[in-house]
Design a protein around this motif. Structure first.
Motif, PDB file in Angstrom:
ATOM      1  N   LYS A 206     -11.259  -6.853   9.371  1.00  0.00           N
ATOM      2  CA  LYS A 206     -11.214  -7.660   8.151  1.00  0.00           C
ATOM      3  C   LYS A 206     -10.720  -6.819   6.955  1.00  0.00           C
ATOM      4  O   LYS A 206      -9.959  -7.302   6.117  1.00  0.00           O
ATOM      5  CB  LYS A 206     -12.602  -8.244   7.870  1.00  0.00           C
ATOM      6  N   ILE A 207     -11.137  -5.577   6.915  1.00  0.00           N
ATOM      7  CA  ILE A 207     -10.685  -4.719   5.799  1.00  0.00           C
ATOM      8  C   ILE A 207      -9.161  -4.533   5.875  1.00  0.00           C
ATOM      9  O   ILE A 207      -8.450  -4.697   4.874  1.00  0.00           O
ATOM     10  CB  ILE A 207     -11.402  -3.343   5.824  1.00  0.00           C
ATOM     11  N   ALA A 208      -8.672  -4.240   7.085  1.00  0.00           N
ATOM     12  CA  ALA A 208      -7.216  -4.023   7.239  1.00  0.00           C
ATOM     13  C   ALA A 208      -6.452  -5.314   6.923  1.00  0.00           C
ATOM     14  O   ALA A 208      -5.413  -5.271   6.239  1.00  0.00           O
ATOM     15  CB  ALA A 208      -6.908  -3.544   8.650  1.00  0.00           C
ATOM     16  N   ASP A 209      -6.980  -6.453   7.379  1.00  0.00           N
ATOM     17  CA  ASP A 209      -6.302  -7.731   7.100  1.00  0.00           C
ATOM     18  C   ASP A 209      -6.248  -8.008   5.594  1.00  0.00           C
ATOM     19  O   ASP A 209      -5.264  -8.507   5.064  1.00  0.00           O
ATOM     20  CB  ASP A 209      -7.025  -8.898   7.805  1.00  0.00           C
ATOM     21  N   HIS A 210      -7.335  -7.673   4.930  1.00  0.00           N
ATOM     22  CA  HIS A 210      -7.406  -7.871   3.481  1.00  0.00           C
ATOM     23  C   HIS A 210      -6.344  -7.015   2.774  1.00  0.00           C
ATOM     24  O   HIS A 210      -5.655  -7.482   1.862  1.00  0.00           O
ATOM     25  CB  HIS A 210      -8.811  -7.482   3.032  1.00  0.00           C
ATOM     26  N   LEU A 211      -6.201  -5.779   3.219  1.00  0.00           N
ATOM     27  CA  LEU A 211      -5.188  -4.888   2.630  1.00  0.00           C
ATOM     28  C   LEU A 211      -3.782  -5.428   2.902  1.00  0.00           C
ATOM     29  O   LEU A 211      -2.931  -5.467   2.002  1.00  0.00           O
ATOM     30  CB  LEU A 211      -5.322  -3.472   3.205  1.00  0.00           C
ATOM     31  N   LYS A 212      -3.567  -5.880   4.145  1.00  0.00           N
ATOM     32  CA  LYS A 212      -2.228  -6.371   4.511  1.00  0.00           C
ATOM     33  C   LYS A 212      -1.897  -7.652   3.752  1.00  0.00           C
ATOM     34  O   LYS A 212      -0.746  -7.871   3.353  1.00  0.00           O
ATOM     35  CB  LYS A 212      -2.156  -6.636   6.024  1.00  0.00           C
ATOM     36  N   ALA A 213      -2.913  -8.496   3.525  1.00  0.00           N
ATOM     37  CA  ALA A 213      -2.671  -9.744   2.805  1.00  0.00           C
ATOM     38  C   ALA A 213      -2.213  -9.436   1.376  1.00  0.00           C
ATOM     39  O   ALA A 213      -1.412 -10.159   0.784  1.00  0.00           O
ATOM     40  CB  ALA A 213      -3.939 -10.597   2.790  1.00  0.00           C
ATOM     41  N   HIS A 214      -2.691  -8.351   0.835  1.00  0.00           N
ATOM     42  CA  HIS A 214      -2.319  -8.011  -0.541  1.00  0.00           C
ATOM     43  C   HIS A 214      -1.037  -7.183  -0.615  1.00  0.00           C
ATOM     44  O   HIS A 214      -0.170  -7.446  -1.449  1.00  0.00           O
ATOM     45  CB  HIS A 214      -3.448  -7.243  -1.223  1.00  0.00           C
ATOM     46  N   PHE A 215      -0.934  -6.181   0.267  1.00  0.00           N
ATOM     47  CA  PHE A 215       0.180  -5.227   0.134  1.00  0.00           C
ATOM     48  C   PHE A 215       1.357  -5.512   1.072  1.00  0.00           C
ATOM     49  O   PHE A 215       2.372  -4.830   1.009  1.00  0.00           O
ATOM     50  CB  PHE A 215      -0.318  -3.792   0.388  1.00  0.00           C
ATOM     51  N   GLY A 216       1.190  -6.486   1.962  1.00  0.00           N
ATOM     52  CA  GLY A 216       2.261  -6.787   2.906  1.00  0.00           C
ATOM     53  C   GLY A 216       2.241  -5.806   4.064  1.00  0.00           C
ATOM     54  O   GLY A 216       1.230  -5.152   4.331  1.00  0.00           O
ATOM     55  N   ASN A 217       3.386  -5.681   4.710  1.00  0.00           N
ATOM     56  CA  ASN A 217       3.453  -4.835   5.898  1.00  0.00           C
ATOM     57  C   ASN A 217       3.137  -3.375   5.570  1.00  0.00           C
ATOM     58  O   ASN A 217       3.696  -2.798   4.642  1.00  0.00           O
ATOM     59  CB  ASN A 217       4.873  -4.962   6.475  1.00  0.00           C
ATOM     60  N   MET A 218       2.214  -2.797   6.317  1.00  0.00           N
ATOM     61  CA  MET A 218       1.856  -1.387   6.080  1.00  0.00           C
ATOM     62  C   MET A 218       1.997  -0.647   7.404  1.00  0.00           C
ATOM     63  O   MET A 218       1.165  -0.829   8.298  1.00  0.00           O
ATOM     64  CB  MET A 218       0.390  -1.257   5.644  1.00  0.00           C
ATOM     65  N   PRO A 219       3.025   0.182   7.561  1.00  0.00           N
ATOM     66  CA  PRO A 219       3.162   0.909   8.827  1.00  0.00           C
ATOM     67  C   PRO A 219       1.951   1.794   9.103  1.00  0.00           C
ATOM     68  O   PRO A 219       1.401   2.423   8.188  1.00  0.00           O
ATOM     69  CB  PRO A 219       4.420   1.757   8.618  1.00  0.00           C
ATOM     70  N   VAL A 220       1.531   1.808  10.383  1.00  0.00           N
ATOM     71  CA  VAL A 220       0.412   2.674  10.786  1.00  0.00           C
ATOM     72  C   VAL A 220       0.933   4.105  10.891  1.00  0.00           C
ATOM     73  O   VAL A 220       2.036   4.338  11.385  1.00  0.00           O
ATOM     74  CB  VAL A 220      -0.144   2.238  12.174  1.00  0.00           C
ATOM     75  N   MET A 221       0.164   5.047  10.417  1.00  0.00           N
ATOM     76  CA  MET A 221       0.584   6.454  10.472  1.00  0.00           C
ATOM     77  C   MET A 221       0.113   7.106  11.768  1.00  0.00           C
ATOM     78  O   MET A 221      -0.858   6.654  12.369  1.00  0.00           O
ATOM     79  CB  MET A 221       0.000   7.205   9.273  1.00  0.00           C
ATOM     80  N   ASP A 222       0.781   8.177  12.160  1.00  0.00           N
ATOM     81  CA  ASP A 222       0.337   8.919  13.353  1.00  0.00           C
ATOM     82  C   ASP A 222      -1.049   9.490  13.093  1.00  0.00           C
ATOM     83  O   ASP A 222      -1.352   9.904  11.975  1.00  0.00           O
ATOM     84  CB  ASP A 222       1.293  10.093  13.638  1.00  0.00           C
ATOM     85  N   ALA A 223      -1.856   9.543  14.156  1.00  0.00           N
ATOM     86  CA  ALA A 223      -3.214  10.078  14.000  1.00  0.00           C
ATOM     87  C   ALA A 223      -3.305  11.466  14.607  1.00  0.00           C
ATOM     88  O   ALA A 223      -2.833  11.692  15.723  1.00  0.00           O
ATOM     89  CB  ALA A 223      -4.210   9.151  14.681  1.00  0.00           C
ATOM     90  N   ALA A 224      -3.928  12.377  13.864  1.00  0.00           N
ATOM     91  CA  ALA A 224      -4.194  13.712  14.425  1.00  0.00           C
ATOM     92  C   ALA A 224      -5.365  13.579  15.402  1.00  0.00           C
ATOM     93  O   ALA A 224      -6.151  12.629  15.301  1.00  0.00           O
ATOM     94  CB  ALA A 224      -4.563  14.662  13.294  1.00  0.00           C
ATOM     95  N   TYR A 225      -5.497  14.540  16.333  1.00  0.00           N
ATOM     96  CA  TYR A 225      -6.611  14.500  17.290  1.00  0.00           C
ATOM     97  C   TYR A 225      -7.934  14.545  16.516  1.00  0.00           C
ATOM     98  O   TYR A 225      -8.121  15.352  15.615  1.00  0.00           O
ATOM     99  CB  TYR A 225      -6.538  15.691  18.254  1.00  0.00           C
ATOM    100  N   GLY A 226      -8.848  13.650  16.862  1.00  0.00           N
ATOM    101  CA  GLY A 226     -10.148  13.646  16.212  1.00  0.00           C
ATOM    102  C   GLY A 226     -10.189  12.792  14.946  1.00  0.00           C
ATOM    103  O   GLY A 226     -11.231  12.653  14.320  1.00  0.00           O
ATOM    104  N   GLU A 227      -9.059  12.235  14.575  1.00  0.00           N
ATOM    105  CA  GLU A 227      -8.978  11.395  13.363  1.00  0.00           C
ATOM    106  C   GLU A 227      -9.838  10.133  13.548  1.00  0.00           C
ATOM    107  O   GLU A 227      -9.746   9.464  14.588  1.00  0.00           O
ATOM    108  CB  GLU A 227      -7.505  11.010  13.160  1.00  0.00           C
ATOM    109  N   THR A 228     -10.674   9.826  12.562  1.00  0.00           N
ATOM    110  CA  THR A 228     -11.511   8.630  12.683  1.00  0.00           C
ATOM    111  C   THR A 228     -10.876   7.436  11.978  1.00  0.00           C
ATOM    112  O   THR A 228     -11.224   6.297  12.266  1.00  0.00           O
ATOM    113  CB  THR A 228     -12.902   8.870  12.056  1.00  0.00           C
ATOM    114  N   ALA A 229      -9.984   7.705  11.044  1.00  0.00           N
ATOM    115  CA  ALA A 229      -9.419   6.594  10.257  1.00  0.00           C
ATOM    116  C   ALA A 229      -8.126   6.092  10.891  1.00  0.00           C
ATOM    117  O   ALA A 229      -7.310   6.876  11.377  1.00  0.00           O
ATOM    118  CB  ALA A 229      -9.137   7.058   8.834  1.00  0.00           C
ATOM    119  N   LEU A 230      -7.981   4.786  10.860  1.00  0.00           N
ATOM    120  CA  LEU A 230      -6.695   4.187  11.186  1.00  0.00           C
ATOM    121  C   LEU A 230      -5.975   4.140   9.843  1.00  0.00           C
ATOM    122  O   LEU A 230      -6.405   3.447   8.913  1.00  0.00           O
ATOM    123  CB  LEU A 230      -6.972   2.777  11.711  1.00  0.00           C
TER     124      LEU A 230
END
Ligand code: SAM
Length: 326
Positions: A206-230
């Motif tokens: 829901k948080i990600a959808d809320h951000l996308k609804a406001h900012f439009g398309n947001m490319p996902v960034m590469d994640a480092a090993y152990g990264e907790t955030a999308l």
């Protein structure tokens, strides 16, 4: 190198140096605080340094100092100075920012570059309601000083229905102008009451959808090993935004975190209730080798994820994040 029984490299320690805090965030602890531990039940600075040194021998590459509020324990800067002498070890700090500003030059001099700042609202009144303290201005000012001084700044905001959901967009907008990460965290049941949030209204989707609804398309960034955030990059913005599924627990597969609470309990998962009393063990006069072997044994028996760890608990979750370290 320290591995767990699922083949995960354990290279990151989150070390809670105190259970005390100068804020009273309602989702973390009751208004009158928790039952704080007497000083002698906390690990001493010497004990903490020794533990970090042994993990360093086992391949530790990063330590994040947390709490409680780490900057309220006397001796913190001397401790950070000693840690910063361990070559190749990244030393990071998590703070609520209330006491941070005056320490910025020294942190910089010690080579500490990465600071996580907890900030749930950009509105002074809501900040006060959430933290039960009127400290927004000092925290905001510390954040600006960190940015000016070129620290790697991550803002962490817990998202709570009806409390600060209106802050999601303004907080994310900070990344337009500033090269910082703003991360939105699901509320977890570690609030010192024994009762979790009734229903998790703001999960990571829901948080990600809320951000996308406001900012439009947001490319996902590469994640480092152990990264907790999308993490997402809003096109044209200098920083990035992230969502952390702390309650949904989607990132356990690459979790490389070792946790040590202020009272010296080892946690192999945030959701366990402490798997070993390292403080009592050390105070029996054990050798460095025995400390290292203990970590090898503990992480050789690690649950595969936060759900399994929660199932293995002896009791319900009734602790506050301030004693765990977050
Ligand atoms: N005092 C430091 C700070 O404010 O960052 C470090 C300790 S604090 C307990 C670490 C993080 O845990 C903070 O970002 C806080 O918002 C988060 N936290 C505390 N209780 C939580 C809960 N019930 N659910 C999710 N996050 C929580």
């Amino acid at each position: 190198m320290l591995y767990d029984n699922h083949g995960r490299e354990m290279t990151y320690l989150r070390l809670a140096v105190t259970d005390r805090c100068n804020l009273r965030c309602f989702y973390c602890m009751p208004e009158d605080g928790i039952h704080y531990l007497p000083e002698k039940q906390l690990l001493t600075w010497e004990e903490m340094l020794r533990i970090v040194q042994q993990l360093y021998v086992l391949g530790l590459r990063k330590v994040r100092i947390t709490g409680g509020e780490p900057l309220i324990r006397q001796g913190i800067m001397e401790f950070l100075e000693k840690l910063s002498r361990l070559e190749g070890l990244e030393v990071c700090l998590t703070s609520n920012g209330v006491l941070l500003e005056k320490h910025i030059p020294q942190l910089q001099a010690l080579g500490i570059r990465s600071i996580n700042l907890s900030l749930d609202s950009l509105d002074r009144q809501r900040f006060h309601q959430i933290t039960r303290r009127d400290d927004f201005d000092v925290v905001y000012s510390a954040m600006m000083r960190l940015i000016e001084a070129d620290f790697k700044v991550k803002i962490n905001a817990v998202v709570m229905e009806g409390k600060n959901d209106q802050d999601i967009i303004p907080l994310a907008q900070l990344t337009e102008k500033y090269p910082i990460s703003v991360r939105f965290i699901e509320e977890m049941p570690f609030n010192g009451s024994g009762k979790g949030p009734a229903v998790l209204k703001w999960d990571f989707i829901k948080i990600a959808d809320h951000l996308k609804a406001h900012f439009g398309n947001m490319p996902v960034m590469d994640a480092a090993y152990g990264e907790t955030a999308l993490r997402y990059q809003i096109p044209g913005f200098k920083g990035d935004v992230g969502v952390i599924a702390a309650f949904s627990r989607t990132f356990c597969g690459t979790c490389n975190r070792i946790r040590l609470t202020a009272m010296g309990e080892v946690k192999t998962c945030l959701y366990d209730d402490g798997v070993f009393d390292l403080k009592a063990f050390i105070r029996q006069g054990v050798s460095d080798e025995e400390i290292r072997q203990t970590f090898i044994t503990l992480f050789g028996n690690r649950p595969k994820d936060g759900f399994e760890a929660e199932k293995n608990r002896k009791g319900i979750i009734n602790e506050s994040m301030t004693s765990i370290g977050g």
